[in-house]
Scaffold this motif. Structure first.
Motif, PDB file in Angstrom:
ATOM      1  N   ILE A 291       0.832  -1.191   0.000  1.00 20.96           N
ATOM      2  CA  ILE A 291       0.000   0.000   0.000  1.00 20.96           C
ATOM      3  C   ILE A 291       0.875   1.252   0.000  1.00 20.96           C
ATOM      4  N   PHE A 292       1.965   1.211   0.752  1.00 18.45           N
ATOM      5  CA  PHE A 292       2.894   2.338   0.759  1.00 18.45           C
ATOM      6  C   PHE A 292       3.500   2.541  -0.628  1.00 18.45           C
ATOM      7  N   LEU A 293       3.831   1.458  -1.314  1.00 18.88           N
ATOM      8  CA  LEU A 293       4.370   1.566  -2.673  1.00 18.88           C
ATOM      9  C   LEU A 293       3.324   2.166  -3.606  1.00 18.88           C
ATOM     10  N   THR A 294       2.086   1.737  -3.470  1.00 22.40           N
ATOM     11  CA  THR A 294       1.001   2.292  -4.288  1.00 22.40           C
ATOM     12  C   THR A 294       0.854   3.782  -4.036  1.00 22.40           C
ATOM     13  N   ASN A 295       0.979   4.174  -2.781  1.00 24.43           N
ATOM     14  CA  ASN A 295       0.890   5.579  -2.417  1.00 24.43           C
ATOM     15  C   ASN A 295       1.992   6.393  -3.095  1.00 24.43           C
ATOM     16  N   SER A 296       3.208   5.845  -3.140  1.00 24.13           N
ATOM     17  CA  SER A 296       4.316   6.549  -3.794  1.00 24.13           C
ATOM     18  C   SER A 296       4.039   6.733  -5.281  1.00 24.13           C
ATOM     19  N   ILE A 297       3.518   5.700  -5.918  1.00 20.52           N
ATOM     20  CA  ILE A 297       3.194   5.788  -7.344  1.00 20.52           C
ATOM     21  C   ILE A 297       2.141   6.868  -7.575  1.00 20.52           C
ATOM     22  N   TYR A 298       1.138   6.894  -6.725  1.00 26.50           N
ATOM     23  CA  TYR A 298       0.064   7.878  -6.836  1.00 26.50           C
ATOM     24  C   TYR A 298       0.598   9.297  -6.687  1.00 26.50           C
ATOM     25  N   GLN A 299       1.516   9.500  -5.750  1.00 25.12           N
ATOM     26  CA  GLN A 299       2.061  10.838  -5.521  1.00 25.12           C
ATOM     27  C   GLN A 299       2.969  11.297  -6.663  1.00 25.12           C
ATOM     28  N   PHE A 300       3.399  10.375  -7.504  1.00 25.58           N
ATOM     29  CA  PHE A 300       4.196  10.719  -8.672  1.00 25.58           C
ATOM     30  C   PHE A 300       3.325  10.860  -9.923  1.00 25.58           C
ATOM     31  N   SER A 301       2.013  10.824  -9.755  1.00 23.40           N
ATOM     32  CA  SER A 301       1.170  10.809 -10.954  1.00 23.40           C
ATOM     33  C   SER A 301      -0.214  11.401 -10.698  1.00 23.40           C
ATOM     34  N   TRP A 302      -1.171  10.551 -10.401  1.00 25.94           N
ATOM     35  CA  TRP A 302      -2.567  10.967 -10.326  1.00 25.94           C
ATOM     36  C   TRP A 302      -2.849  11.913  -9.168  1.00 25.94           C
ATOM     37  N   GLY A 303      -2.003  11.912  -8.147  1.00 28.73           N
ATOM     38  CA  GLY A 303      -2.198  12.861  -7.056  1.00 28.73           C
ATOM     39  C   GLY A 303      -2.001  14.295  -7.496  1.00 28.73           C
ATOM     40  N   PRO A 304      -0.789  14.658  -7.984  1.00 32.51           N
ATOM     41  CA  PRO A 304      -0.546  16.054  -8.350  1.00 32.51           C
ATOM     42  C   PRO A 304      -0.979  16.457  -9.750  1.00 32.51           C
ATOM     43  N   LEU A 305      -0.904  15.568 -10.747  1.00 30.78           N
ATOM     44  CA  LEU A 305      -1.024  15.984 -12.144  1.00 30.78           C
ATOM     45  C   LEU A 305      -2.380  16.545 -12.564  1.00 30.78           C
ATOM     46  N   PRO A 306      -3.515  16.020 -12.096  1.00 30.73           N
ATOM     47  CA  PRO A 306      -4.790  16.591 -12.555  1.00 30.73           C
ATOM     48  C   PRO A 306      -4.942  18.077 -12.273  1.00 30.73           C
TER      49      PRO A 306
END
Length: 502
Positions: free
Chosen positions: A373-388
């Motif tokens: 889950i922590f790894l998934t969170n890192s991926i999200y913060q490098f993409s769908w979290g900030p980019l939209p």
């Protein structure tokens, strides 16, 4: 990278971009405190309820309803009164809602009303901030400062998790245990609302309202220069607005149905829908409850894991924003990350369905799934979290930027409401299969991005017209070169004249 203006102008551009993203901090902080507060015995005692699942769903979703309504309807106010005043009014409303939540009413109805009111302020602020930021930032760092909404969101989540953990340990059973985390929201809201008195109004909003002198002064102050590059940027803005007005005189709703604008509107809506479909915002809301599913039922342990989860969220998104946001293309980042998150969620589901369930103590399988889950969170913060956030603010032309950004951000709140409402029931009935549900949504979003998203990295707001084949397309690079050439020629003539006189 070199920005228009000078060192002071660069500082002002960065400071302004991240300062207005304080609205994202508010969003993140509120998102984070909810899950912890719902586990406090003091909160249950003060409000006297027994149906935990319903209260969890309603407490979160009501604020999202208010935010959705405000984000969808804020654009006429922003168009008339400007970005700065609209955000300040939103923060005032947000503070009123927080006060209604903190007062010792012992009434869930009063608390819920406060959630709706604060949601109106939060939705209005988060809908206007991306537009305000995009209209003021140099294109060279627009993605970075636009992504600052997510960085400040992550900071807010992280701090809220640790504050929940602190009051869980130090103030057990006291009303202050839940009042302090809720009341602290007043601080960043007041800082943003009052701090905007020191900042200029949006250059493009001033220009759209024929306040060209004010627009020039605003841009000149923000860039701390009136040199050739800043003049070229101003000329680019002027040319873009003039061409938009020439192409379609007078805004009408029919204008939104033009192929280029319709495409952009659906794309902006899709970006924020995808952000929520990743499942990571739901995980941020109900972090302690999610971690109990996979790591054991100890409340302090789940809050501690949630705090570490929030810290990782902030660190990773900060690394992305400052080192990778202007390095990677928007489109490949989004579809690749969606597939990676789907793979992680599938692994979590498989492990939890094939190993013994944790009780009071974490099991090796539980620890492994938490790590995933922590790894998934890192991926999200490098993409769908900030980019939209930067993506949706940069794809719309000035004529429809308010309504386009508002519609896009309101979609974020709509799906936030939907998933915050149903996720507690999904966890209660599906257990870890909830992760499989979000994995399927991630795969769908990757496919949609592959076929429909446009690459916008490094393009000016005016160049978007060409990318989307709009009727108002024009060559802004030529306009920039012409202005720079004119200024260069003027300088040469001046020097030649001086030499002749010598």
């Amino acid at each position: 990278m070199r920005l228009p203006g000078n060192t002071l102008g660069a500082f002002r551009a960065y400071f302004f971009g991240f300062f207005v993203c304080t609205a994202g901090f508010l969003f993140g902080y509120d998102t984070g405190i909810v899950g912890g507060i719902l586990t406090f015995d003091s909160y249950k005692h003060d409000f006297g309820y027994t149906d935990k699942t319903t209260v969890s769903a309603v407490m979160v979703s009501l604020q999202n309803v208010g935010a959705f309504i405000a984000a969808l309807g804020i654009f006429p106010i922003s168009m008339r009164f400007g970005r700065k005043k609209t955000i300040q009014a939103s923060m005032t409303l947000f503070c009123l809602g927080v006060i209604l939540q903190v007062v010792p009413s012992h009434s869930l109805v009063c608390f819920y009303i406060g959630r709706v009111v604060s949601g109106l302020g939060l939705g209005g602020g988060t809908a206007v901030v991306p537009t305000y930021s995009a209209e003021m930032a140099p294109k060279e760092i627009r993605g970075m400062v636009g992504s600052g909404v997510q960085m400040l969101f992550a900071l807010g989540v992280m701090l809220s998790y640790w504050i929940d953990y602190a009051v869980e340990i130090t103030l057990p059973g006291q009303s202050k245990q839940w009042q302090i985390p809720v009341g602290l929201q007043l601080v960043p809201a007041a800082v943003l609302g009052l701090g905007l008195f020191t900042q200029p109004e949006s250059v493009r909003w001033l220009a759209k309202n024929d306040r060209w002198e004010d627009a020039w002064e605003s841009l000149k102050w923000m860039r701390a220069s009136d040199g050739p590059e800043v003049k070229a940027e101003f000329n680019e803005i002027r040319a873009g607005l003039a061409e938009e007005l020439r192409a379609t005189q007078g805004f009408t709703k029919r204008e939104l149905l033009e192929p280029a604008n319709r495409y952009r509107l659906m794309l902006g809506i899709g970006m924020f829908m995808g952000q929520q479909c990743t499942g990571m915002t739901a995980l941020a809301y109900f972090g302690p409850q999610f971690f109990k599913l996979i790591a054991g039922s100890d409340n302090q342990q789940s809050l501690l894991i949630t705090g570490l989860f929030g810290a990782e969220k902030f660190v990773t998104v900060t690394i992305y924003i400052f080192f990778f946001s202007e390095m990677w293309g928007r489109k490949p980042t989004l579809w690749v990350s969606a597939l990676l998150m789907a793979a992680c969620f599938i692994i979590v589901t498989v492990v939890n369905q094939t190993t013994p369930k944790p009780n009071d103590k974490a099991t090796p399988a539980g620890i492994a799934t938490v790590a995933m889950i922590f790894l998934t969170n890192s991926i999200y913060q490098f993409s769908w979290g900030p980019l939209p956030w930067p993506y949706t603010s940069e794809i719309f032309p000035s004529r429809i930027r308010e309504i386009g950004t508002s519609a896009s951000v309101s979609t974020q709140w709509l799906f936030n409401f939907l998933f915050s409402l149903v996720t507690p029931y999904m966890m209660a009935s599906w257990s870890s299969y909830t992760f499989l549900f979000y994995a399927i949504l991630d795969i769908i979003m990757a496919i949609l991005v592959w076929f429909f998203a446009k690459e916008t990295k490094g393009k000016s707001l005016e160049e978007m017209e060409s990318i989307f084949h709009s009727n108002a397309a024009f060559d802004v690079d030529a306009a920039r070169r012409d202005v720079l050439k004119d200024d260069f020629d003027e300088v040469n003539v001046h020097h030649k004249t001086s030499d002749d006189r010598s």
